[in-house]
Design a protein around this motif. Sequence first.
Motif, PDB file in Angstrom:
ATOM      1  N   GLY A 281       0.824  -1.199   0.000  1.00 54.31           N
ATOM      2  CA  GLY A 281       0.000   0.000   0.000  1.00 54.31           C
ATOM      3  C   GLY A 281       0.858   1.247   0.000  1.00 54.31           C
ATOM      4  O   GLY A 281       2.039   1.208  -0.337  1.00 54.31           O
ATOM      5  N   GLY A 282       0.238   2.368   0.404  1.00 54.08           N
ATOM      6  CA  GLY A 282       1.009   3.587   0.592  1.00 54.08           C
ATOM      7  C   GLY A 282       1.140   4.444  -0.646  1.00 54.08           C
ATOM      8  O   GLY A 282       0.499   4.207  -1.669  1.00 54.08           O
TER       9      GLY A 282
ATOM     10  N   PRO B 140      -1.502  -3.272  10.464  1.00 52.60           N
ATOM     11  CA  PRO B 140      -0.602  -2.197  10.012  1.00 52.60           C
ATOM     12  C   PRO B 140      -0.005  -1.338  11.132  1.00 52.60           C
ATOM     13  O   PRO B 140       1.204  -1.095  11.133  1.00 52.60           O
ATOM     14  N   ARG B 141      -0.842  -0.876  12.048  1.00 52.77           N
ATOM     15  CA  ARG B 141      -0.317   0.091  13.020  1.00 52.77           C
ATOM     16  C   ARG B 141       0.671  -0.526  14.012  1.00 52.77           C
ATOM     17  O   ARG B 141       1.722   0.070  14.287  1.00 52.77           O
TER      18      ARG B 141
ATOM     19  N   ASN C 200       2.636   7.679  10.206  1.00 51.33           N
ATOM     20  CA  ASN C 200       3.179   6.591   9.389  1.00 51.33           C
ATOM     21  C   ASN C 200       4.382   6.960   8.531  1.00 51.33           C
ATOM     22  O   ASN C 200       4.764   6.198   7.640  1.00 51.33           O
TER      23      ASN C 200
ATOM     24  N   ALA D 107       5.719   1.248   3.613  1.00 47.45           N
ATOM     25  CA  ALA D 107       4.555   0.541   3.099  1.00 47.45           C
ATOM     26  C   ALA D 107       4.612  -0.901   3.585  1.00 47.45           C
ATOM     27  O   ALA D 107       5.678  -1.392   3.965  1.00 47.45           O
ATOM     28  N   GLN D 108       3.471  -1.556   3.548  1.00 50.15           N
ATOM     29  CA  GLN D 108       3.390  -2.916   4.077  1.00 50.15           C
ATOM     30  C   GLN D 108       2.494  -3.789   3.213  1.00 50.15           C
ATOM     31  O   GLN D 108       1.650  -3.292   2.463  1.00 50.15           O
ATOM     32  N   SER D 109       2.697  -5.090   3.376  1.00 54.36           N
ATOM     33  CA  SER D 109       1.719  -6.048   2.861  1.00 54.36           C
ATOM     34  C   SER D 109       1.595  -7.130   3.913  1.00 54.36           C
ATOM     35  O   SER D 109       2.605  -7.607   4.439  1.00 54.36           O
ATOM     36  N   ILE D 110       0.347  -7.459   4.250  1.00 55.21           N
ATOM     37  CA  ILE D 110       0.106  -8.428   5.322  1.00 55.21           C
ATOM     38  C   ILE D 110      -0.700  -9.585   4.759  1.00 55.21           C
ATOM     39  O   ILE D 110      -1.771  -9.383   4.169  1.00 55.21           O
TER      40      ILE D 110
ATOM     41  N   ARG E 168      -4.107  12.655  -1.005  1.00 54.58           N
ATOM     42  CA  ARG E 168      -4.132  12.065   0.345  1.00 54.58           C
ATOM     43  C   ARG E 168      -2.769  12.317   0.944  1.00 54.58           C
ATOM     44  O   ARG E 168      -1.791  11.707   0.552  1.00 54.58           O
TER      45      ARG E 168
ATOM     46  N   GLY F  68      -7.893  -0.129  10.368  1.00 53.83           N
ATOM     47  CA  GLY F  68      -7.926   1.321  10.116  1.00 53.83           C
ATOM     48  C   GLY F  68      -8.753   1.634   8.880  1.00 53.83           C
ATOM     49  O   GLY F  68      -9.356   0.745   8.282  1.00 53.83           O
TER      50      GLY F  68
ATOM     51  N   VAL G  47      -8.991   2.381   2.260  1.00 59.73           N
ATOM     52  CA  VAL G  47      -8.995   3.357   1.169  1.00 59.73           C
ATOM     53  C   VAL G  47      -9.120   2.699  -0.203  1.00 59.73           C
ATOM     54  O   VAL G  47      -9.321   3.365  -1.217  1.00 59.73           O
ATOM     55  N   TYR G  48      -9.004   1.383  -0.242  1.00 60.32           N
ATOM     56  CA  TYR G  48      -9.051   0.694  -1.525  1.00 60.32           C
ATOM     57  C   TYR G  48      -9.335  -0.766  -1.254  1.00 60.32           C
ATOM     58  O   TYR G  48      -8.843  -1.337  -0.278  1.00 60.32           O
TER      59      TYR G  48
ATOM     60  N   GLU H 102      -6.673  -2.063   1.313  1.00 62.79           N
ATOM     61  CA  GLU H 102      -5.554  -1.183   1.640  1.00 62.79           C
ATOM     62  C   GLU H 102      -5.984  -0.235   2.759  1.00 62.79           C
ATOM     63  O   GLU H 102      -7.044   0.393   2.673  1.00 62.79           O
ATOM     64  N   SER H 103      -5.159  -0.143   3.790  1.00 62.72           N
ATOM     65  CA  SER H 103      -5.400   0.790   4.887  1.00 62.72           C
ATOM     66  C   SER H 103      -4.056   1.133   5.512  1.00 62.72           C
ATOM     67  O   SER H 103      -3.180   0.261   5.568  1.00 62.72           O
ATOM     68  N   VAL H 104      -3.885   2.353   5.934  1.00 60.66           N
ATOM     69  CA  VAL H 104      -2.653   2.743   6.639  1.00 60.66           C
ATOM     70  C   VAL H 104      -1.409   2.244   5.916  1.00 60.66           C
ATOM     71  O   VAL H 104      -0.547   1.609   6.513  1.00 60.66           O
ATOM     72  N   LYS H 105      -1.332   2.493   4.640  1.00 58.64           N
ATOM     73  CA  LYS H 105      -0.174   2.129   3.809  1.00 58.64           C
ATOM     74  C   LYS H 105       0.074   0.620   3.706  1.00 58.64           C
ATOM     75  O   LYS H 105       1.157   0.193   3.313  1.00 58.64           O
ATOM     76  N   ALA H 106      -0.903  -0.187   4.100  1.00 56.54           N
ATOM     77  CA  ALA H 106      -0.709  -1.634   4.026  1.00 56.54           C
ATOM     78  C   ALA H 106      -1.765  -2.276   3.141  1.00 56.54           C
ATOM     79  O   ALA H 106      -2.937  -1.900   3.197  1.00 56.54           O
ATOM     80  N   THR H 107      -1.349  -3.274   2.350  1.00 61.14           N
ATOM     81  CA  THR H 107      -2.344  -4.130   1.715  1.00 61.14           C
ATOM     82  C   THR H 107      -2.476  -5.346   2.625  1.00 61.14           C
ATOM     83  O   THR H 107      -1.467  -5.881   3.107  1.00 61.14           O
TER      84      THR H 107
END
Lengths: 270, 154
Positions: A84-85, A113-114, A139, A152-155, A183, B59, B62-63, B83-88
């Motif tokens: 993301g990001g 994420p957080r 962030n 950025a992350q992917s989970i 944004r 969070g 957004v997508y 996607e939320s808080v810069k994470a997928t």
Amino acid sequence: MTVPGTRNIGLPLMNLVRLKGVPTLKQLHLEERLLRTSSDNWCIINDGTNDPTVVMGISGKPMELLEIDSVLQDEIPVIRRFTGGGTVIVDQGTIFVTFICNKDAVPGLQSYPRPIMSWSSLIYRKVFQGIGDFGLRENDYVLGNLKFGGNAQSIIKNRWVHHTSFLWDYEISNMAYLKLPKRAPEYRQARSHLEFVCRMKDYIPRSNFIDRTIDAVGSHFLVRSVELEAIKYPSDTKFKPSSGLLMKQELEETAIDSHTGIAVSQSLQL
Amino acid sequence: MASKLWASRAASYFRISLFHRGFATVIKDFKYADSHEWAKVDGSSATVGITDHAQDHLGDVVYVELPEVGAAVKQGASFGAVESVKATSDINSPISGKVVEVNEELKNSPGLVNASPYENGWIIKVEMDNSDELKSLMDSDQYSKFCEEEDAKH
């Protein structure tokens, strides 16, 4: 090679892969492959990438984020990554640090994420101790109120990746390829790129940053160096990376749409 | 406990709130996966989304990356992402089958996943291959307990 002086009793293993100048797309493919097919923990450090490249997050829209005409004219590659990001422009002045971990690699860390972002900030807090006013603001990694690293992350179900592109140095002219994003974090306060970011080289020598990062990782993990060529992948897994290069045609069509939109709105004003 | 130490240190240093709501809502007759997706069964098909617990922890969404209609989904495997808080974050299917409908509203309003995770924020509808798979999912009471235990561990 284990990092000397680490308290390694009972710590989970972290494979450290040190790269230099590896193309961004190749790095992203490696990361996604390790995320989805490996069961080990990995730290990848790529010291710079050869050519300037724009890298958008998974949902990035070129029309909103890029000065498309300049990007096309100067033939700057544009990648959409699997995490993301936001959008960054990376080059030889960028240092990439990536963590790819099992969800139970860090005791007590919830795979969201957080929490992952908070944990990563503890690593870099240690790196910048005594060097700069490091913080995590909405962030972003900042020194004072200036951003120097994009995250950025992917989970996925049982693993996650957290990666950062650090602005060791940057070309002012490259920033001109990026629009001010719609944004944006509040603390940005509509500042232009140049007023919003800083160069890490003004705070810490390049090799010092990398060494201190490896050292900080060593306080959470037992670090073992692995050469890129020595990485073994399971033979029975199918994997197709999702990060990819945007085709010139897609960007040209976006540019045409953008010009048409401007012409229509101008004619409506007559 | 050492595992909570870093979290509270980080939280106080950065003034981040680590507290979520004391409970997450669940819907009584839905079935739940341990990866925090729900399934609402209707005959041989099921509607799928992510739970209130998941959207709260993720969070602001957004997508949403949706699968194609007609795609196959497999129990426990990823079919899309938010996607939320810069994470997928992967969304995993609680049942196997074929996607017969996707929630097109999410393209323009991804925040529906947060605002209405069990109704307007539904993600896909699936024609199930094998309804026996539902037996391996949790009911609402089991899932509530599962969430409490998971939050308590961290």
